[in-house]
Design an enzyme around this catalytic site. Structure first.
Site, short mmCIF file in Angstrom:
data_model
loop_
_atom_site.label_atom_id
_atom_site.label_comp_id
_atom_site.label_asym_id
_atom_site.label_seq_id
_atom_site.Cartn_x
_atom_site.Cartn_y
_atom_site.Cartn_z
N PRO A 244 0.06 3.14 -5.72
CA PRO A 244 0.78 1.87 -5.58
C PRO A 244 1.96 1.87 -4.60
O PRO A 244 3.11 1.70 -4.99
CB PRO A 244 1.25 1.60 -7.01
CG PRO A 244 1.45 2.96 -7.58
CD PRO A 244 0.35 3.80 -6.98
N CYS A 245 1.67 1.95 -3.33
CA CYS A 245 2.72 1.90 -2.32
C CYS A 245 3.37 0.52 -2.26
O CYS A 245 4.49 0.39 -1.77
CB CYS A 245 2.18 2.32 -0.95
SG CYS A 245 0.72 1.41 -0.42
#
Length: 185
Positions: A137-138
Site C-alpha cells: 500500500p504505497c
C-alpha cells in the site's frame, strides 16, 4: 532473484482502470495500472510476458483486488515476490505492508522506522518504484503535513484508494496539495 522471463501476466478491468498482474514462481511480482509510471516494458508488445488468465495466483490476486475495490476486503493474502528491487527498496516495500488499511504514514516517519531518518527522499523513490500497487500500500504514504505527493498510478487513483479506506480529505489550501487525515470512528 527470479528471472523476469519466468513471469506470466493477467490483464483485467477495475473501477480505477485496467490493471496488469504479473506472477513469478515465488508469488505475485507485480500489479500496475495501465499507463502507470515505472511499469515494466514486458506488459505489452512483442516481448510481453505470456498471458495466463487461468493461473491460480493471478486469479487470487485479481479476485482479492476486486473485493478490495468493492469495499469487501481490507487485508490481502496473496503470496508476494518482492525480489525485483534492491535490498533497500525491498525493505521499504516490506515496511509498507505494515501500514494498516485506513492509516497514513509520512515518508520521513517511514525512513525513521527503517533506521535511516535522513533518507526520506530515498524512501520516496523506493515507494514510487513499488511493483505491487494497492496490495503493497504505497498509496498510504503522504507528505509530513498530510499532503498528497506523487503516486505512480496517478493522484486521482491515490485519492480514490484513500477514500475507499475511509481516509478523509481536508479542504485544499490555495496552491497546495490536498491534505488527508485518518478517520477515527
Amino acid at each position: 532473484m527470479n528471472s523476469p522471463s519466468e513471469r506470466v501476466q493477467l490483464v483485467f478491468d477495475t473501477t480505477l482502470g485496467p490493471m496488469h498482474l504479473a506472477a513469478s514462481p515465488r508469488g505475485l511480482a507485480g500489479a500496475w495500472f495501465a499507463g502507470q509510471r515505472h511499469a515494466p516494458a514486458q506488459l505489452e508488445g512483442a516481448h510481453a510476458w505470456p498471458l495466463a488468465p487461468e493461473h491460480p495466483l493471478l486469479r487470487q490476486a485479481r479476485d482479492e483486488l476486486q473485493a478490495y475495490l468493492q469495499g469487501r476486503l481490507r487485508v490481502f493474502s496473496v503470496p508476494l515476490d518482492l525480489s525485483s528491487g534492491t535490498p533497500f527498496q525491498q525493505a521499504v516495500w516490506q515496511a509498507l505492508l505494515h501500514i494498516p488499511c485506513g492509516q497514513l504514514q509520512g515518508y520521513g516517519a517511514l525512513a525513521a522506522q527503517l533506521g535511516r531518518p535522513s533518507a526520506a527522499r530515498a524512501v520516496g523513490a523506493a515507494v514510487g518504484r513499488n511493483p505491487v500497487s494497492v496490495i503493497v500500500p504505497c498509496h498510504r504514504v503522504v507528505g509530513a503535513d498530510g499532503s498528497l505527493t506523487g503516486y505512480a498510478g496517478g493522484l486521482e487513483r491515490k485519492q480514490a484508494l484513500l477514500r475507499l479506506e475511509g481516509v478523509a480529505q481536508h479542504e485544499q489550501r490555495a496552491g497546495q496539495a490536498p491534505l488527508w487525515t485518518e478517520v477515527t470512528a
